[in-house]
Design a protein around this motif. Structure first.
Motif, PDB file in Angstrom:
ATOM      1  N   GLN A 157      20.685   8.494  37.473  1.00  0.00           N
ATOM      2  CA  GLN A 157      21.831   9.067  36.469  1.00  0.00           C
ATOM      3  C   GLN A 157      21.382  10.326  35.847  1.00  0.00           C
ATOM      4  N   SER A 158      19.968  10.615  35.801  1.00  0.00           N
ATOM      5  CA  SER A 158      19.666  11.843  35.345  1.00  0.00           C
ATOM      6  C   SER A 158      19.910  13.055  36.360  1.00  0.00           C
ATOM      7  N   ASN A 159      20.348  12.945  37.400  1.00  0.00           N
ATOM      8  CA  ASN A 159      20.587  13.804  38.334  1.00  0.00           C
ATOM      9  C   ASN A 159      19.588  14.672  38.643  1.00  0.00           C
ATOM     10  N   VAL A 160      18.359  14.367  38.202  1.00  0.00           N
ATOM     11  CA  VAL A 160      17.197  15.510  38.468  1.00  0.00           C
ATOM     12  C   VAL A 160      16.585  15.470  39.812  1.00  0.00           C
ATOM     13  N   PHE A 161      17.047  14.259  40.733  1.00  0.00           N
ATOM     14  CA  PHE A 161      16.396  14.327  42.051  1.00  0.00           C
ATOM     15  C   PHE A 161      17.570  14.384  42.986  1.00  0.00           C
ATOM     16  N   LYS A 162      17.574  14.735  44.050  1.00  0.00           N
ATOM     17  CA  LYS A 162      18.406  14.562  45.203  1.00  0.00           C
ATOM     18  C   LYS A 162      18.862  12.972  45.517  1.00  0.00           C
ATOM     19  N   GLY A 163      17.862  12.230  45.670  1.00  0.00           N
ATOM     20  CA  GLY A 163      18.409  11.004  45.724  1.00  0.00           C
ATOM     21  C   GLY A 163      17.189   9.925  45.211  1.00  0.00           C
ATOM     22  N   VAL A 164      17.416   8.739  45.296  1.00  0.00           N
ATOM     23  CA  VAL A 164      16.345   7.855  44.568  1.00  0.00           C
ATOM     24  C   VAL A 164      16.578   6.527  45.620  1.00  0.00           C
ATOM     25  N   ALA A 165      15.403   5.922  46.003  1.00  0.00           N
ATOM     26  CA  ALA A 165      15.345   4.995  46.866  1.00  0.00           C
ATOM     27  C   ALA A 165      13.997   3.940  46.384  1.00  0.00           C
ATOM     28  N   LYS A 166      14.359   2.585  46.813  1.00  0.00           N
ATOM     29  CA  LYS A 166      13.457   1.485  46.469  1.00  0.00           C
ATOM     30  C   LYS A 166      12.594   1.487  47.673  1.00  0.00           C
ATOM     31  N   SER A 167      11.342   1.080  47.170  1.00  0.00           N
ATOM     32  CA  SER A 167      10.317   0.832  48.535  1.00  0.00           C
ATOM     33  C   SER A 167      10.798   0.086  49.425  1.00  0.00           C
ATOM     34  N   SER A 168      11.750  -0.996  49.184  1.00  0.00           N
ATOM     35  CA  SER A 168      12.114  -1.983  50.443  1.00  0.00           C
ATOM     36  C   SER A 168      13.160  -1.106  51.032  1.00  0.00           C
ATOM     37  N   ASP A 169      13.702   0.021  50.766  1.00  0.00           N
ATOM     38  CA  ASP A 169      14.536   0.788  51.476  1.00  0.00           C
ATOM     39  C   ASP A 169      13.989   1.372  52.782  1.00  0.00           C
ATOM     40  N   LEU A 170      12.727   1.499  52.606  1.00  0.00           N
ATOM     41  CA  LEU A 170      11.791   1.851  53.806  1.00  0.00           C
ATOM     42  C   LEU A 170      12.583   3.380  54.254  1.00  0.00           C
ATOM     43  N   ILE A 171      12.507   4.147  52.710  1.00  0.00           N
ATOM     44  CA  ILE A 171      12.777   5.739  53.171  1.00  0.00           C
ATOM     45  C   ILE A 171      11.429   6.357  52.466  1.00  0.00           C
ATOM     46  N   ASN A 172      11.077   7.259  53.278  1.00  0.00           N
ATOM     47  CA  ASN A 172       9.876   8.099  52.814  1.00  0.00           C
ATOM     48  C   ASN A 172      10.465   9.439  52.246  1.00  0.00           C
ATOM     49  N   GLY A 173      10.009   9.579  51.010  1.00  0.00           N
ATOM     50  CA  GLY A 173      10.481  10.624  49.935  1.00  0.00           C
ATOM     51  C   GLY A 173       9.182  11.433  49.840  1.00  0.00           C
ATOM     52  N   ASP A 174       9.271  12.562  48.884  1.00  0.00           N
ATOM     53  CA  ASP A 174       8.155  13.449  48.656  1.00  0.00           C
ATOM     54  C   ASP A 174       7.276  12.867  47.578  1.00  0.00           C
ATOM     55  N   ILE A 175       7.961  12.190  46.724  1.00  0.00           N
ATOM     56  CA  ILE A 175       7.147  11.579  45.414  1.00  0.00           C
ATOM     57  C   ILE A 175       7.452  10.011  45.523  1.00  0.00           C
ATOM     58  N   SER A 176       6.461   9.436  44.962  1.00  0.00           N
ATOM     59  CA  SER A 176       6.578   8.147  44.391  1.00  0.00           C
ATOM     60  C   SER A 176       6.566   7.813  43.154  1.00  0.00           C
ATOM     61  N   LEU A 177       7.238   6.951  42.348  1.00  0.00           N
ATOM     62  CA  LEU A 177       6.936   6.406  41.161  1.00  0.00           C
ATOM     63  C   LEU A 177       6.474   5.015  41.120  1.00  0.00           C
ATOM     64  N   ILE A 178       5.121   4.885  40.612  1.00  0.00           N
ATOM     65  CA  ILE A 178       4.288   3.649  40.292  1.00  0.00           C
ATOM     66  C   ILE A 178       4.559   3.151  39.162  1.00  0.00           C
ATOM     67  N   THR A 179       4.961   1.803  38.846  1.00  0.00           N
ATOM     68  CA  THR A 179       5.129   1.293  37.588  1.00  0.00           C
ATOM     69  C   THR A 179       4.321   0.231  37.292  1.00  0.00           C
ATOM     70  N   GLU A 180       3.871  -0.199  36.010  1.00  0.00           N
ATOM     71  CA  GLU A 180       3.024  -1.394  35.676  1.00  0.00           C
ATOM     72  C   GLU A 180       3.554  -1.744  34.498  1.00  0.00           C
ATOM     73  N   ILE A 181       3.998  -2.930  34.644  1.00  0.00           N
ATOM     74  CA  ILE A 181       4.397  -3.768  33.191  1.00  0.00           C
ATOM     75  C   ILE A 181       3.074  -4.023  32.576  1.00  0.00           C
ATOM     76  N   ARG A 182       2.811  -3.623  31.414  1.00  0.00           N
ATOM     77  CA  ARG A 182       1.440  -3.878  31.047  1.00  0.00           C
ATOM     78  C   ARG A 182       1.720  -4.941  29.814  1.00  0.00           C
ATOM     79  N   ARG A 183       2.737  -4.854  28.864  1.00  0.00           N
ATOM     80  CA  ARG A 183       3.105  -6.070  28.071  1.00  0.00           C
ATOM     81  C   ARG A 183       4.652  -6.143  28.063  1.00  0.00           C
ATOM     82  N   PHE A 184       4.984  -7.411  27.968  1.00  0.00           N
ATOM     83  CA  PHE A 184       6.559  -7.860  27.594  1.00  0.00           C
ATOM     84  C   PHE A 184       6.256  -9.023  26.776  1.00  0.00           C
ATOM     85  N   GLU A 185       6.966  -9.031  25.763  1.00  0.00           N
ATOM     86  CA  GLU A 185       6.956 -10.067  24.733  1.00  0.00           C
ATOM     87  C   GLU A 185       8.407 -10.102  23.919  1.00  0.00           C
ATOM     88  N   VAL A 186       8.808 -11.242  24.004  1.00  0.00           N
ATOM     89  CA  VAL A 186      10.174 -11.549  23.262  1.00  0.00           C
ATOM     90  C   VAL A 186       9.619 -12.913  22.251  1.00  0.00           C
TER      91      VAL A 186
END
Length: 87
Positions: free
Chosen positions: A22-51
């Protein structure tokens, strides 16, 4: 007890992917499971989640983000975001 249909990492991946698309910053966005190789990757780590619904009802989350090149994993940017909201 309540259980979500999806696991937290899957929910987060959907939310983050939608926000990036929705940010329209990139040409496209794909999940790692889509098996598409892009120029950059986003790595995320959930460090804390509490309710906490019993005490002062609140939601707290902390996520670490890293942007790396897809070829050699050179770190381009990183940030840790924390969010807390009282319900």
């Amino acid at each position: 007890d309540y259980e979500w249909e999806e696991k937290l990492p899957d929910l987060m991946e959907k939310a983050i992917s939608a926000a990036i698309e929705q940010s329209n910053v990139f040409k496209g966005v794909a999940k790692s499971s889509d098996l598409i190789n892009g120029d950059i990757s986003l790595i995320t780590e959930i460090r804390r989640f509490e309710v906490c619904a019993v005490c002062n009802p609140r939601f707290e989350i902390e996520i670490a983000f890293k942007v790396v090149t897809s070829t050699d994993h050179t770190l381009l940017a990183q940030r840790v975001l924390k969010y807390e909201e009282y319900m």
